[in-house]
Design a protein around this motif. Structure first.
Motif, mmCIF file in Angstrom:
data_model
loop_
_atom_site.group_PDB
_atom_site.id
_atom_site.type_symbol
_atom_site.label_atom_id
_atom_site.label_comp_id
_atom_site.label_asym_id
_atom_site.label_seq_id
_atom_site.Cartn_x
_atom_site.Cartn_y
_atom_site.Cartn_z
ATOM 1 N N PHE B 7 0.872 -1.175 0.000
ATOM 2 C CA PHE B 7 0.000 0.000 0.000
ATOM 3 C C PHE B 7 0.909 1.225 0.000
ATOM 4 O O PHE B 7 1.659 1.457 0.929
ATOM 5 N N PRO B 10 -1.007 7.450 -0.723
ATOM 6 C CA PRO B 10 -1.592 8.255 -1.798
ATOM 7 C C PRO B 10 -1.528 9.742 -1.471
ATOM 8 O O PRO B 10 -1.266 10.122 -0.329
ATOM 9 N N ASP B 11 -1.765 10.552 -2.493
ATOM 10 C CA ASP B 11 -1.947 11.993 -2.264
ATOM 11 C C ASP B 11 -3.330 12.162 -1.664
ATOM 12 O O ASP B 11 -4.330 11.996 -2.339
ATOM 13 N N LEU B 12 -3.377 12.491 -0.388
ATOM 14 C CA LEU B 12 -4.662 12.502 0.315
ATOM 15 C C LEU B 12 -5.392 13.822 0.201
ATOM 16 O O LEU B 12 -6.530 13.939 0.626
ATOM 17 N N GLY B 13 -4.760 14.838 -0.343
ATOM 18 C CA GLY B 13 -5.444 16.132 -0.311
ATOM 19 C C GLY B 13 -5.107 17.058 -1.440
ATOM 20 O O GLY B 13 -4.671 18.177 -1.225
ATOM 21 N N GLU B 14 -5.294 16.642 -2.660
ATOM 22 C CA GLU B 14 -5.212 17.541 -3.811
ATOM 23 C C GLU B 14 -3.867 18.255 -3.892
ATOM 24 O O GLU B 14 -3.806 19.475 -3.837
ATOM 25 N N PRO B 53 -6.464 -1.365 1.293
ATOM 26 C CA PRO B 53 -6.983 -1.691 -0.041
ATOM 27 C C PRO B 53 -6.989 -3.191 -0.307
ATOM 28 O O PRO B 53 -7.443 -3.618 -1.352
ATOM 29 N N PRO B 87 -3.892 -2.259 -6.795
ATOM 30 C CA PRO B 87 -4.439 -0.979 -7.267
ATOM 31 C C PRO B 87 -3.346 -0.069 -7.811
ATOM 32 O O PRO B 87 -2.192 -0.166 -7.440
ATOM 33 N N THR B 88 -3.780 0.777 -8.676
ATOM 34 C CA THR B 88 -2.860 1.767 -9.200
ATOM 35 C C THR B 88 -2.983 3.012 -8.368
ATOM 36 O O THR B 88 -4.023 3.292 -7.790
ATOM 37 N N LEU B 89 -1.916 3.732 -8.305
ATOM 38 C CA LEU B 89 -1.919 4.932 -7.474
ATOM 39 C C LEU B 89 -2.397 6.126 -8.266
ATOM 40 O O LEU B 89 -1.882 6.418 -9.332
ATOM 41 N N VAL B 90 -3.369 6.790 -7.721
ATOM 42 C CA VAL B 90 -3.824 8.024 -8.326
ATOM 43 C C VAL B 90 -3.337 9.150 -7.452
ATOM 44 O O VAL B 90 -3.594 9.158 -6.271
ATOM 45 N N GLY B 91 -2.611 10.075 -7.993
ATOM 46 C CA GLY B 91 -2.134 11.176 -7.173
ATOM 47 C C GLY B 91 -1.542 12.255 -8.036
ATOM 48 O O GLY B 91 -1.318 12.066 -9.223
ATOM 49 N N TYR B 92 -1.315 13.377 -7.412
ATOM 50 C CA TYR B 92 -0.719 14.495 -8.135
ATOM 51 C C TYR B 92 0.712 14.660 -7.672
ATOM 52 O O TYR B 92 1.324 15.667 -7.886
ATOM 53 N N ARG B 101 1.955 4.086 -12.923
ATOM 54 C CA ARG B 101 0.710 4.043 -13.679
ATOM 55 C C ARG B 101 0.964 3.556 -15.100
ATOM 56 O O ARG B 101 0.150 2.872 -15.680
ATOM 57 N N ARG B 102 2.127 3.957 -15.607
ATOM 58 C CA ARG B 102 2.382 3.613 -16.993
ATOM 59 C C ARG B 102 2.845 2.170 -17.119
ATOM 60 O O ARG B 102 2.862 1.616 -18.202
#
Lengths: 395, 411
Positions: B7, B10-14, B53, B87-92, B101-102
C-alpha cells in the motif's frame, strides 16, 4: 435543532425516535405503503455504503477527491424519489444520492473524481446535469433551464440542489430574483448541512434560509432533512406547484454533514464531537429503521437483505473504479465546443505534434487508446445499479 | 506463496507531497479485511485514517510512527488473501509516481541497441555534445543511459567523474554545486533580521517616497555645534540633526507614529516617540531605540544616540533597547550611497533613510552653486498613512534640514 429558527415551522413526519407525527403533510404521502417505505430505507442504506466505499477508495489513492454525503441521505433520496423521469436536476458536487436515484451508475459517478473523465455523464440520459463544483453556479443554470421548460410549454419541473454555503453566493440571490419574476417551474432545494466547510450556517444566514424566499415572493418552507418521508412530501408539493405553472418554491432541508466537507478536510479542527453526536442521534437511517421495525414492516431478514444489497453495491463500485481506463490524451479537446472551432483545432494539432515528439523518445504506444481494460459499459447489465422505477411515478 | 501487495501512500489532499505516520492500528502477522483501518496519518490538511486496499495478512510495516513519508512511498506489505488486483496509485504527487501508472503495459524492448553501432554517430542532444566538446570527450566512449541509448547530461557527468588523471578546468564549464555554493543555517541576529523583514513585507503594504534637499545649513549647524565648548564631549553628527527633525515631524504628523493592532483591528497612535536607529553591529543589523525621544533637547538626544549606537556596535544592546520602537532612521549614506528604499521595522508606520550628504551642483539663490545635498526616503505602512500624510511628514523633515533653526529652538 441547532439550525436557524429553531424547530418551529419545521415539517416532520417521523421523529428522530422513529415515531409518526400528527401532520397534515401525511396527505401528500398517503400512497406510500410498506414496500415503498422499505425501498426508501434500502435506497438510503445503499447510498450510504456507496459513499463510504468512495471515501475508502480516495484514502487508498484511487480517487483524487470525494465530497462525502453521510448524514444527508434522507434529503437526497426523499427529494429525488419525488421526481418524475422527465423532470430535470441540477446538482451540487455532493448529491451522489440524487444521482443514484436518477439511475446514474455509481462507477460513472466516480469517473470525474478519479480523473478518468473531464465530466460525469450525458445529462439528457438521466435528466440530471453533472456535479457543479463552482459553488452556486448550478442554481443560475437551473433558473435558465426552467425558463426554457416554461417557454417550451412543458409540464415537467426543474430542481436545483445547493447548500447553505451556496446561499451566500450572489448567484443564488440572482436566481431567486429571476425565477420569481418569470415564475419559472423550479424547486430551490437547499440542503442546509449546517457547515459551509468550516463556517457554521448561522454565519451564512441570520434568519432561516427558507425565509429568504418570502422576500422574493417565493414560498419557502423548512423540512426535517433527516426525515425521508417529510422530504418526499414537501418536494412533491413544490414539484406540483412548478408543473402547474404556479412558479418556484424554496425548500430548506435541515440536515447535517456527518463527515468532512471533502476528503481534504478535517472537521475536528472546527467543530465539536458533541455536536456530531447530537446529530448522529437524529440519523436518517436509524429513525427509518426504527419505524419499520416498530410497525412490523421489517425483520432481521430484511436488514440482512439490505446489508447484502449495500455490500454488493460497494463491491461493484470498487471493481468498476479500479477498471476505469485512463483517458486518451486527445479527448481533452472533445466536447469543448459543439461545432468545429479553428483555434481548438490548431491547439489540437499542436498537441498531437507535441505527443509525437515525446513518442520519438520512447513510449508512443501510451498514446493509443487501450482496449485491454474493462470499461463500465462492459460490465454485465445485471450488475448495474439504480433505475428510475422507484416511487417517483407515484407523484 | 500467496501474492503480496504494498500500500503506497496516496496523495490525500489535492496536491500534498507527504504525510506523517501518527499511529499504526495493525502489526505484522495481523489479518486485515478490505477497508479495515490500518493506520492514521497527518497531512498538512487533515489527520485521516487509511483503510486497507487489500484483504490478507500484514507481513511488514514499512514506515514507523512519527516518520514522515513521501507520497508514493510504501506504507505496509500485505500477503493477499485472494488474487486481488493491485491498485494503481492516483495522485498528483512527485512525477516519479507516473511510472507506476504507466507500468501496466509490459515495457517494450528498446528500438535501437543501447550501444551505438560501430561507426555510427552516438546519440546525444546538442547541449550535451557541446559540453562533451568543451571537456574534450569523445562521445563514442560514453555509455548512454537514456531511452534508446541516448547519452544524457548525467551520463556525461558520470563519465567525467570516472575519468582518471588530472583534468584542468575548461573555460565555460562549472564545478559541482557544492563547490560553487555555500549553505548555512541563519542564527541569532541574522535570523532575527530575516524573520523581521519577512514579517514586515508580509504584513504591511509598503510605499516609499523620495525628497532631495539642500542640507548645507545642516552641515553648517553641525560644524558650529561641534565647535561649541558647551557641548564638548557630546558627539554631534548629521544623524543628531536628522533624528531631532524626525522626532519633530512625527509629532506634527502622528499618523506616521502609529501601529496596526492585528488582535483588535485597531490603529494605535502613539503620543511618544521611541526612535530606532539601524546599526550595523558585529553580528548583523540591529535596531535599538531611544525611549521618549520627544522629551529630549538636541544635546540630550545627541548623548542618548551616542550611547545607544556605541552599545549596539559593541554588541551590548539591552533587550529593552531593542523593543518598543515607534519609528526608525537608517543612515545608508555611511555606505557611500545616495538613496535607497528601506523596509519597515515590523510594527512601525514609517522609516526614514538618508543617503550621503555631499556637495552637488544645486540651484541656490537663483543660480547654480555647489551645495551639500541629501536624498531622503520614507517608507510607510499604507494601512496607517496615505501618500499625502507621508509626503507632508517627509516635507517637514526636509524643511528642517534645509533650515534647521527650529531644530535648536523648538522644545
Amino acid at each position: 435543532m441547532s439550525g436557524c429558527g429553531g424547530s418551529e415551522g419545521l415539517v416532520q413526519l417521523i421523529t428522530a425516535e422513529g415515531r409518526r407525527t400528527e401532520s397534515p403533510w401525511w396527505d401528500l404521502v398517503s400512497d406510500v405503503g410498506a414496500d415503498q417505505l422499505r425501498r426508501l430505507y434500502a435506497d438510503m442504506a445503499v447510498v450510504r455504503r456507496i459513499d463510504a466505499e468512495a471515501v475508502a477508495l480516495q484514502r487508498q489513492g484511487e480517487l483524487g477527491l470525494w465530497a462525502p454525503l453521510e448524514g444527508q441521505e434522507a434529503s437526497q433520496v426523499g427529494s429525488a424519489r419525488a421526481l418524475r423521469p422527465d423532470d430535470f436536476v441540477l446538482p451540487s458536487f455532493r448529491d451522489h444520492g440524487v444521482a443514484y436515484c436518477r439511475g446514474v451508475e455509481p462507477t460513472t459517478l466516480l469517473r470525474v473524481w478519479r480523473g478518468s473523465a473531464l465530466s460525469g455523464w450525458d445529462p439528457t440520459t438521466y435528466g440530471m446535469a453533472t456535479p457543479a463544483v463552482v459553488v452556486g453556479s448550478q442554481v443560475l443554470h437551473a433558473t435558465g433551464y426552467a425558463l426554457g421548460v416554461a417557454l417550451d410549454g412543458d409540464a415537467s419541473a426543474v430542481v436545483a440542489y445547493f447548500g447553505d454555503g451556496a446561499s451566500s453566493e450572489g448567484d443564488v440571490a440572482e436566481a431567486l430574483c429571476f425565477a420569481a419574476t418569470f415564475e419559472v417551474p423550479l424547486v430551490f432545494f437547499c440542503e442546509n448541512n449546517q457547515w459551509a466547510i468550516s463556517e457554521p450556517a448561522h454565519v451564512q444566514s441570520r434568519a432561516s434560509i427558507a425565509r429568504r424566499g418570502e422576500a422574493f415572493g417565493i414560498p419557502g418552507l423548512r423540512v426535517d432533512g433527516n426525515d425521508v418521508l417529510a422530504v418526499l412530501a414537501v418536494t412533491r408539493l413544490a414539484l406540483a406547484r412548478a408543473s402547474a405553472g404556479d412558479g418556484p418554491s424554496l425548500i430548506e432541508a435541515e440536515t447535517y454533514r456527518l463527515g468532512p466537507h471533502t476528503t481534504s478536510d478535517d472537521p475536528t479542527r472546527y467543530r465539536s464531537s458533541a455536536e456530531e453526536e447530537s446529530w448522529r442521534a437524529r440519523d436518517p437511517l436509524a429513525r427509518m429503521s426504527a419505524l419499520l421495525h416498530t410497525e412490523g414492516l421489517a425483520d432481521d431478514a430484511f436488514d440482512q437483505e439490505v446489508e447484502a444489497e449495500a455490500a454488493a453495491a460497494a463491491d461493484l463500485l470498487r471493481r468498476g473504479c479500479l477498471a476505469l481506463a485512463d483517458p486518451e490524451p486527445l479527448t481533452v479537446f472533445d466536447h469543448v465546443y459543439a461545432d468545429p472551432h479553428p483555434l481548438l483545432e490548431e491547439e489540437r494539432a499542436g498537441y498531437v505534434a507535441y505527443l509525437g515528439d515525446l513518442g520519438d523518445l520512447g513510449d508512443l504506444d501510451e498514446l493509443e487508446p487501450r482496449d485491454d481494460l474493462a470499461t463500465p459499459d462492459d460490465l454485465p447489465a445485471q450488475d448495474r445499479f439504480g433505475g428510475q422505477d422507484g416511487i417517483g411515478a407515484l407523484r | 506463496m500467496s501474492p503480496s501487495g504494498r500500500f503506497l501512500l496516496p496523495d490525500l489532499g489535492e496536491g500534498l507531497t507527504e504525510a506523517e505516520v501518527v499511529a499504526w492500528h495493525v502489526g505484522p502477522g495481523d489479518t486485515v479485511t478490505l477497508n479495515q483501518v490500518l493506520l492514521e496519518v497527518e497531512t498538512e490538511k487533515a489527520t485521516v485514517e487509511l483503510p486497507s486496499p487489500f484483504a490478507g495478512t500484514v507481513t511488514s510495516l514499512l514506515a514507523e510512527a512519527g516518520e514522515t513519508v513521501e507520497v508514493g512511498a510504501p506504507l505496509v506489505a500485505i500477503e493477499l488473501a485472494g488474487p486481488e488486483q493491485v491498485p494503481t496509485l492516483v495522485g498528483y504527487g512527485p512525477i516519479a509516481q507516473r511510472s507506476s501508472r504507466r507500468g501496466r503495459r509490459p515495457a517494450r524492448a528498446p528500438r535501437t541497441p543501447t550501444a551505438p553501432a560501430a561507426g555510427g554517430r552516438p546519440l546525444a542532444a546538442p547541449p550535451v555534445r557541446f559540453m562533451a566538446r568543451q571537456h574534450g570527450v569523445d562521445l563514442a566512449q560514453v555509455r548512454g543511459g537514456g531511452p534508446d541509448g541516448v547519452i544524457t547530461r548525467e551520463d556525461l557527468a558520470a563519465h567525467l567523474a570516472s575519468r582518471t588523471g588530472p583534468v584542468g578546468p575548461v573555460e565555460g564549464t562549472l564545478p559541482p554545486a557544492a563547490l560553487r555554493e555555500a549553505r548555512q543555517v541563519p542564527r541569532g541576529v541574522r535570523k532575527h533580521m530575516a524573520e523581521a523583514m519577512a514579517r514586515s513585507a508580509a504584513t504591511a503594504p509598503q510605499a516609499s517616497i523620495f525628497l532631495t534637499v539642500d542640507a548645507t545649513a545642516t552641515s553648517e549647524l553641525v560644524a558650529r555645534l561641534r565647535a561649541d565648548p558647551r557641548l564638548a564631549g557630546t558627539r554631534i553628527t548629521p544623524l543628531t540633526v536628522v533624528a531631532r527633525a524626525t522626532v519633530l515631524a512625527l509629532q506634527a504628523h502622528p499618523a506616521l507614529n502609529a501601529s496596526w493592532d492585528d488582535a483588535t483591528g485597531e490603529i494605535v497612535t502613539k503620543h511618544y516617540v521611541n526612535l530606532g536607529v539601524a546599526v550595523a553591529g558585529p553580528r548583523g543589523l540591529i535596531v535599538p531605540n531611544v525611549k521618549e525621544a520627544q522629551a529630549m533637547s538636541l544635546p540630550v538626544l545627541a548623548a542618548a544616540l551616542q550611547t545607544l549606537t556605541e552599545r549596539a556596535r559593541a554588541g551590548r544592546s539591552s533587550p529593552n533597547e531593542l523593543r518598543g520602537g515607534t519609528a526608525t532612521i537608517t543612515n545608508i549614506g555611511v555606505f557611500g550611497v545616495d538613496a535607497g528604499v528601506p523596509v519597515l521595522n515590523p510594527g512601525e508606520a514609517a522609516i526614514l533613510a538618508y543617503g550621503s550628504i555631499r556637495p552637488r551642483p544645486w540651484e541656490h539663490a537663483g543660480s547654480l552653486a555647489l551645495r551639500d545635498v541629501v536624498t531622503l526616503t520614507t517608507t510607510f505602512d499604507h494601512r496607517l498613512a496615505d501618500g499625502e500624510q507621508a509626503a507632508r511628514f517627509l516635507g517637514t523633515i526636509g524643511e528642517l534640514l534645509r533650515d534647521p533653526g527650529a531644530i535648536v529652538t523648538s522644545s
